[in-house]
Write an enzyme that holds these catalytic residues in place. Structure first.
Site, PDB file in Angstrom:
ATOM      1  N   ASP A   1       0.798  -1.233   0.000  1.00 56.75           N
ATOM      2  CA  ASP A   1       0.000   0.000   0.000  1.00 56.75           C
ATOM      3  C   ASP A   1       0.832   1.286   0.000  1.00 56.75           C
ATOM      4  OD1 ASP A   1      -2.585  -0.930  -0.284  1.00 56.75           O
ATOM      5  OD2 ASP A   1      -2.861  -1.255   1.861  1.00 56.75           O
TER       6      ASP A   1
ATOM      7  N   ASP B   1      -7.427  -4.045  -4.034  1.00 57.59           N
ATOM      8  CA  ASP B   1      -6.988  -2.717  -3.560  1.00 57.59           C
ATOM      9  C   ASP B   1      -5.737  -2.229  -4.305  1.00 57.59           C
ATOM     10  OD1 ASP B   1      -8.088  -4.635  -1.782  1.00 57.59           O
ATOM     11  OD2 ASP B   1      -7.769  -3.341  -0.062  1.00 57.59           O
TER      12      ASP B   1
HETATM   13  N1  GLY Z   1      -7.019  -1.411   1.597  1.00 56.87           N
HETATM   14  C1  GLY Z   1      -7.756  -1.913   2.697  1.00 56.87           C
HETATM   15  C2  GLY Z   1      -9.131  -1.400   2.772  1.00 56.87           C
HETATM   16  O1  GLY Z   1      -9.698  -0.951   1.811  1.00 56.87           O
HETATM   17  O2  GLY Z   1      -9.685  -1.428   3.870  1.00 56.87           O
END
Ligand code: GLY
Length: 388
Positions: free
Chosen positions: A104, A162
């Site tokens: 992320d 994601d």
């Molecule tokens: N990327 C984790 C979420 O959307 O909670």
């Protein structure tokens, strides 16, 4: 169906009024929370600080990124001071806690340092985003053709939808260096998501496990949704916005089509009240909302509304405005003396026997709810700045 220009004109009074309230609130927050790495809010309605103990958390770029975006639009010093403070605070995660970094890093640095570099030209911001992008590229599994999610041994061959939102950082670095390698990694991830995460009906599997040798999908998991085979609304939202971003960065029609497919599914499954539930295939009762899924999706829909021909684009702009208006009316808070702007975000579905509502983080203020709401309102005001 009205076209995008007609819808913007029709909703102008609401857009302008909402922007004024939002800007006043965000400016007060920028001063109050300049040195707070914001996430949710405490019992007094003030930002909780992630600095102590959770500096590597995936959402920590949103507050600084929100300030960078507001600075780009307003040129007000309060926002720049806050964004710059935030990126310095995040240096602990980038430099001292490198081993905790994960898939992320786009959420953490591309919308903060990447945006600041594009807005101010600061070479130190460029270095931060360059470093984070290389960390993301280093997670690419060459045999399987995907970016691996998380850091656990068990998850070494897992992917999540994601990641579509992190790969714009790779498109950026390819452009910056004039070197297509990073773009090719990003496109491999987007292509894998079309093949392995996107279902025929336009819904999306949150997590896919791949065969360790061939990369073929061997299982899917419900992740933050209700169960395996259901449809976690924020995962759908990452699909709507993430795929259209890959189209914007590459011009490849298959990403535009994928975004439209997920968007059509999302719109068809959003209830008449335009307030997304946490999972579109969970039991109807109890009702659990996730406002973050709505505001993320609205950003993607607004991009579709701009990109598609008038007769088609209007439908997406219409849905985006309906959703934003419903969320602002039901879950918005524009008082300047507290730090929650958009309430009723939910971290995950509270699956009975696994997570109670508190542990699942149901119906709370979450920083990325505020972030994407603001991004959508700036888009409606005509901002051309794309933080991703
Ligand atoms: N990327 C984790 C979420 O959307 O909670």
């Amino acid at each position: 169906m009205k076209n995008t220009a007609q819808l913007l004109a029709e909703n102008k009074a609401w857009i302008d009024e909402t922007y004024e309230k939002m800007e006043k609130k965000l400016r007060a927050m920028a001063v109050r929370s300049r040195d707070v790495v914001a996430y949710g809010v405490d019992e007094n309605g003030l930002h909780r600080d992630m600095k102590e103990g959770r500096i590597s958390w995936w959402t920590n770029g949103f507050w600084g990124g929100l300030n960078a975006m507001m600075y780009e639009y307003t040129k007000a010093d309060e926002y720049l001071a806050c964004a710059k403070s935030q990126e310095k605070l995040l240096d602990v995660a980038l430099r001292e806690k490198y081993l905790e970094l994960h898939h992320d890093v786009g959420f953490q640095w591309h919308i903060l340092s990447g945006a600041l570099y594009r807005i101010t030209g600061d070479p130190e911001s460029k270095v931060r985003n360059f470093f984070a992008a290389n960390t993301l590229a280093g997670r690419f599994n060459i045999d399987g053709g995907y970016i691996t999610a998380w850091n656990g041994k068990k998850q070494i061959n897992w992917t999540i939808i994601d990641s579509l939102m992190n790969i714009p950082q790779l498109y950026w670095l390819s452009r910056e260096l004039g070197d297509d390698r990073y773009k090719r990694i990003a496109m491999a991830q987007a292509d894998m998501a079309i093949c392995d995460h996107l279902r025929d009906d336009g819904s999306i599997a949150h997590i896919v496990e791949h065969d360790r040798e061939t990369g073929e999908p061997v299982a899917t998991y419900g992740g933050q949704g209700y169960a395996e085979g259901t449809s976690w609304s924020r995962g759908q939202a990452w699909g709507v916005y993430g795929f259209v971003l890959s189209y914007i960065h590459t011009g490849e029609e298959r990403y535009l089509n994928a975004s439209k497919q997920v968007a059509n599914y999302f719109i068809a499954n959003c209830c008449d009240d335009w307030l997304p539930r946490i999972d579109f295939r969970a039991p109807a009762e109890p009702v659990y909302y996730d406002s973050t899924a709505g505001v993320i999706t609205a950003c993607g829909l607004l991009e579709l509304g701009k990109l598609l021909p008038e007769n088609e684009g209007g439908m997406y702009t219409h849905a985006a405005i309906k959703m934003l208006r419903a969320i602002a009316e039901n879950f918005g808070n524009f008082d300047t003396d507290n730090d929650c702007m958009i309430g009723y975000g939910s971290e995950r579905y509270p699956v009975p026997g696994q997570f109670d509502e508190k542990k699942a983080g149901v119906h709370m203020s979450i920083i990325y709810g505020d972030y994407y709401f603001a991004e959508a309102i700036l888009k409606l005001r005509g901002s051309e700045f794309l933080p991703w």
